[in-house]
Design a protein around this motif. Sequence first.
Motif, PDB file in Angstrom:
ATOM      1  N   LEU A 179      72.009  62.696  89.711  1.00 21.53           N
ATOM      2  CA  LEU A 179      73.269  62.033  89.359  1.00 21.53           C
ATOM      3  C   LEU A 179      74.473  62.832  89.859  1.00 21.53           C
ATOM      4  O   LEU A 179      75.437  62.263  90.385  1.00 21.53           O
ATOM      5  CB  LEU A 179      73.348  61.837  87.842  1.00 21.53           C
ATOM      6  CG  LEU A 179      72.457  60.725  87.276  1.00 21.53           C
ATOM      7  CD1 LEU A 179      72.342  60.850  85.762  1.00 21.53           C
ATOM      8  CD2 LEU A 179      73.009  59.349  87.654  1.00 21.53           C
ATOM      9  N   ILE A 180      74.419  64.150  89.702  1.00 25.57           N
ATOM     10  CA  ILE A 180      75.515  64.984  90.203  1.00 25.57           C
ATOM     11  C   ILE A 180      75.633  64.847  91.720  1.00 25.57           C
ATOM     12  O   ILE A 180      76.748  64.765  92.271  1.00 25.57           O
ATOM     13  CB  ILE A 180      75.309  66.458  89.798  1.00 25.57           C
ATOM     14  CG1 ILE A 180      75.640  66.657  88.315  1.00 25.57           C
ATOM     15  CG2 ILE A 180      76.162  67.389  90.651  1.00 25.57           C
ATOM     16  CD1 ILE A 180      77.122  66.560  87.984  1.00 25.57           C
ATOM     17  N   LYS A 181      74.510  64.790  92.418  1.00 30.93           N
ATOM     18  CA  LYS A 181      74.553  64.601  93.874  1.00 30.93           C
ATOM     19  C   LYS A 181      75.190  63.260  94.226  1.00 30.93           C
ATOM     20  O   LYS A 181      75.919  63.157  95.224  1.00 30.93           O
ATOM     21  CB  LYS A 181      73.144  64.708  94.463  1.00 30.93           C
ATOM     22  CG  LYS A 181      72.602  66.125  94.494  1.00 30.93           C
ATOM     23  CD  LYS A 181      71.460  66.287  95.489  1.00 30.93           C
ATOM     24  CE  LYS A 181      70.259  65.454  95.132  1.00 30.93           C
ATOM     25  NZ  LYS A 181      69.123  65.691  96.064  1.00 30.93           N
ATOM     26  N   MET A 182      74.937  62.237  93.414  1.00 34.68           N
ATOM     27  CA  MET A 182      75.550  60.930  93.643  1.00 34.68           C
ATOM     28  C   MET A 182      77.074  61.027  93.517  1.00 34.68           C
ATOM     29  O   MET A 182      77.825  60.509  94.358  1.00 34.68           O
ATOM     30  CB  MET A 182      74.998  59.924  92.636  1.00 34.68           C
ATOM     31  CG  MET A 182      75.623  58.533  92.723  1.00 34.68           C
ATOM     32  SD  MET A 182      75.108  57.473  91.339  1.00 34.68           S
ATOM     33  CE  MET A 182      76.013  58.235  89.978  1.00 34.68           C
ATOM     34  N   PHE A 183      77.543  61.706  92.475  1.00 36.21           N
ATOM     35  CA  PHE A 183      78.984  61.887  92.296  1.00 36.21           C
ATOM     36  C   PHE A 183      79.578  62.709  93.444  1.00 36.21           C
ATOM     37  O   PHE A 183      80.667  62.407  93.939  1.00 36.21           O
ATOM     38  CB  PHE A 183      79.271  62.587  90.965  1.00 36.21           C
ATOM     39  CG  PHE A 183      79.211  61.690  89.762  1.00 36.21           C
ATOM     40  CD1 PHE A 183      80.266  60.839  89.465  1.00 36.21           C
ATOM     41  CD2 PHE A 183      78.117  61.706  88.918  1.00 36.21           C
ATOM     42  CE1 PHE A 183      80.227  60.012  88.344  1.00 36.21           C
ATOM     43  CE2 PHE A 183      78.059  60.891  87.796  1.00 36.21           C
ATOM     44  CZ  PHE A 183      79.113  60.037  87.507  1.00 36.21           C
ATOM     45  N   LYS A 184      78.863  63.750  93.871  1.00 38.27           N
ATOM     46  CA  LYS A 184      79.353  64.596  94.958  1.00 38.27           C
ATOM     47  C   LYS A 184      79.461  63.809  96.264  1.00 38.27           C
ATOM     48  O   LYS A 184      80.392  64.022  97.054  1.00 38.27           O
ATOM     49  CB  LYS A 184      78.433  65.808  95.144  1.00 38.27           C
ATOM     50  CG  LYS A 184      78.522  66.841  94.030  1.00 38.27           C
ATOM     51  CD  LYS A 184      79.852  67.578  94.067  1.00 38.27           C
ATOM     52  CE  LYS A 184      79.893  68.687  93.025  1.00 38.27           C
ATOM     53  NZ  LYS A 184      81.192  69.397  93.016  1.00 38.27           N
ATOM     54  N   ALA A 185      78.506  62.910  96.502  1.00 42.24           N
ATOM     55  CA  ALA A 185      78.558  62.083  97.707  1.00 42.24           C
ATOM     56  C   ALA A 185      79.793  61.192  97.687  1.00 42.24           C
ATOM     57  O   ALA A 185      80.479  61.022  98.709  1.00 42.24           O
ATOM     58  CB  ALA A 185      77.290  61.242  97.820  1.00 42.24           C
ATOM     59  N   GLU A 186      80.103  60.634  96.521  1.00 37.74           N
ATOM     60  CA  GLU A 186      81.310  59.818  96.387  1.00 37.74           C
ATOM     61  C   GLU A 186      82.557  60.674  96.582  1.00 37.74           C
ATOM     62  O   GLU A 186      83.535  60.246  97.206  1.00 37.74           O
ATOM     63  CB  GLU A 186      81.331  59.151  95.008  1.00 37.74           C
ATOM     64  CG  GLU A 186      82.546  58.276  94.737  1.00 37.74           C
ATOM     65  CD  GLU A 186      82.595  57.027  95.602  1.00 37.74           C
ATOM     66  OE1 GLU A 186      83.698  56.453  95.731  1.00 37.74           O
ATOM     67  OE2 GLU A 186      81.547  56.614  96.151  1.00 37.74           O
ATOM     68  N   GLN A 187      82.509  61.895  96.073  1.00 36.47           N
ATOM     69  CA  GLN A 187      83.630  62.822  96.221  1.00 36.47           C
ATOM     70  C   GLN A 187      83.893  63.126  97.697  1.00 36.47           C
ATOM     71  O   GLN A 187      85.046  63.110  98.153  1.00 36.47           O
ATOM     72  CB  GLN A 187      83.304  64.107  95.456  1.00 36.47           C
ATOM     73  CG  GLN A 187      84.444  65.090  95.306  1.00 36.47           C
ATOM     74  CD  GLN A 187      83.998  66.327  94.544  1.00 36.47           C
ATOM     75  OE1 GLN A 187      82.955  66.912  94.827  1.00 36.47           O
ATOM     76  NE2 GLN A 187      84.781  66.734  93.561  1.00 36.47           N
ATOM     77  N   LYS A 188      82.831  63.389  98.457  1.00 36.32           N
ATOM     78  CA  LYS A 188      82.979  63.667  99.887  1.00 36.32           C
ATOM     79  C   LYS A 188      83.522  62.454 100.626  1.00 36.32           C
ATOM     80  O   LYS A 188      84.354  62.577 101.531  1.00 36.32           O
ATOM     81  CB  LYS A 188      81.633  64.085 100.480  1.00 36.32           C
ATOM     82  CG  LYS A 188      81.203  65.489 100.113  1.00 36.32           C
ATOM     83  CD  LYS A 188      79.894  65.853 100.794  1.00 36.32           C
ATOM     84  CE  LYS A 188      79.466  67.268 100.431  1.00 36.32           C
ATOM     85  NZ  LYS A 188      78.175  67.633 101.076  1.00 36.32           N
ATOM     86  N   LYS A 189      83.048  61.274 100.234  1.00 40.98           N
ATOM     87  CA  LYS A 189      83.532  60.053 100.878  1.00 40.98           C
ATOM     88  C   LYS A 189      85.030  59.902 100.676  1.00 40.98           C
ATOM     89  O   LYS A 189      85.766  59.578 101.617  1.00 40.98           O
ATOM     90  CB  LYS A 189      82.797  58.835 100.313  1.00 40.98           C
ATOM     91  CG  LYS A 189      83.145  57.537 101.030  1.00 40.98           C
ATOM     92  CD  LYS A 189      82.266  56.392 100.555  1.00 40.98           C
ATOM     93  CE  LYS A 189      82.791  55.835  99.250  1.00 40.98           C
ATOM     94  NZ  LYS A 189      82.076  54.603  98.838  1.00 40.98           N
ATOM     95  N   ARG A 190      85.512  60.184  99.456  1.00 43.93           N
ATOM     96  CA  ARG A 190      86.955  60.099  99.184  1.00 43.93           C
ATOM     97  C   ARG A 190      87.723  61.117 100.033  1.00 43.93           C
ATOM     98  O   ARG A 190      88.824  60.857 100.504  1.00 43.93           O
ATOM     99  CB  ARG A 190      87.235  60.370  97.702  1.00 43.93           C
ATOM    100  CG  ARG A 190      86.551  59.430  96.734  1.00 43.93           C
ATOM    101  CD  ARG A 190      87.177  58.045  96.739  1.00 43.93           C
ATOM    102  NE  ARG A 190      86.428  57.154  95.882  1.00 43.93           N
ATOM    103  CZ  ARG A 190      86.709  56.941  94.601  1.00 43.93           C
ATOM    104  NH1 ARG A 190      87.723  57.558  94.036  1.00 43.93           N
ATOM    105  NH2 ARG A 190      85.979  56.100  93.893  1.00 43.93           N
ATOM    106  N   TYR A 191      87.129  62.285 100.195  1.00 44.90           N
ATOM    107  CA  TYR A 191      87.760  63.358 100.963  1.00 44.90           C
ATOM    108  C   TYR A 191      87.975  62.919 102.415  1.00 44.90           C
ATOM    109  O   TYR A 191      89.057  63.088 102.983  1.00 44.90           O
ATOM    110  CB  TYR A 191      86.864  64.591 100.891  1.00 44.90           C
ATOM    111  CG  TYR A 191      87.415  65.837 101.544  1.00 44.90           C
ATOM    112  CD1 TYR A 191      88.426  66.573 100.938  1.00 44.90           C
ATOM    113  CD2 TYR A 191      86.899  66.299 102.749  1.00 44.90           C
ATOM    114  CE1 TYR A 191      88.917  67.734 101.519  1.00 44.90           C
ATOM    115  CE2 TYR A 191      87.381  67.453 103.345  1.00 44.90           C
ATOM    116  CZ  TYR A 191      88.389  68.164 102.723  1.00 44.90           C
ATOM    117  OH  TYR A 191      88.868  69.305 103.304  1.00 44.90           O
TER     118      TYR A 191
END
Length: 455
Positions: A413-425
């Motif tokens: 789940l944390i990896k899922m959030f991190k992937a979304e975070q990178k996409k926003r970046y």
Amino acid sequence: MKIKFLLINAIDISQPLQTSLPPLSLGYLVSSLRAEFGNDLIDFKITDREIAKTLKSYRPDIVGITCVSQNYNYAMKYAKLAKKRNIPVLIGGTHITVLPTTMTRDMDVAVIGEGEMAIRDLFTLFLKKKEFVKKDLIGLKGLAFWSGKKIILTEKRAPIVPMDSIPNPARDLMRIEKCTHVFSSRGCPYRCVFCASSRFWQSTRFFSAGYVVKEIKYLYETFGVREIDFWDDLFIVSKPRIKEIVRLLKNEGLLGKLSFSCAVRSNLIDESMVKLLKKLNVKGVSMGLESGTPRILNYLKGATIDIKDHMRAIRLFKKYGIEPSASFIIGSPDETREEIMQTFKFIKDSKLRGFGVYVLTPLPGTPIWEYAKERGMVDENMDWSTLNVEFLENHEEAIILSETLSRGELFELIKMFKAEQKKRYYIDFLKHPINIPRHFYHFLKDKITPRLSPA
């Protein structure tokens, strides 16, 4: 000959966020001692690395260490190094304040709570006797020390009032860059179940608007500072004080010449507050939104805040051109996967450009610590590095409080959030290319700039 005082900021130097922040807490101790004793009796050095080498080359007469709980392993290690050279060791900071019984035999005296007045009292003794004698220590407030096999706690020291009596931190011993941080208050009126800081400070107190503006002016003129992050737990508690800061900055001809960022709480945000922050030239705010589901939000932050507050705050900040960022916490004991996915949906729907997600961590002094302690998950002899909040780095050792999700499920789940975070970046890069040089500069600075302690 001057007494040499080595102040150690016990941090994880592999973490850019920890190394990028000047250790103002130690700077306040230095400035308090200078105010009391002048500049002729004590020599100071602040460092966060190469401790064994520094102990050998600097040859301090006394060592002071500060740290938070997740870095307490470093503090214990550095105290042992100093004690091998028969150097008296002082320990202070959040961890030892809430868990004074974790003092090791290598630590002579612990300062409980604020240190500015306690350090003056301790050096009054040390300058006379070059050691700490138990019969002298027992008469001082806000300390812990060894007496035989027991740790003695002295009477609690009252919070410092007025706050303006505390001198500005000694930034001449630190590297100050054009973007830096300032404390304009101490404490928070709220009691989130996971937060150790509010328990450390106990109450909320403010430096006056005049004090804050004088410090801002000093940073602007002396170090060329142009961006300031108010590192308060909650900057916006007093609207009248912010109005006065704006007025005084205008009088000094500084309004608009510096930009600011600060921490806010969504239930305190309305249009008038956002307009005031805009007038101050606040460019970004951080919010502990924590959850996108009402039940978990209530568990973490209490009944004074709800999801509608979150949405209103984000909308208003975007309306007035102030960039909101937010932190979220997953992994509460009975939080379900479905509730975590609701938080994920909230983040996507909110279109926040900046956010961070963490797994709930039992920090000492908090109700979450007591919850974990009752279940035998933490104790005072634990490996303190397991409290590292960077779950991707620490997931195999981290303490898992969730009763509904496994360690592996939380990791995914944390990896899922991190992937979304990178996409926003990356989207931010594409939509706002003007930010690319700034991001690239900070990336290079963290990677290649040596962060040396001052001479």
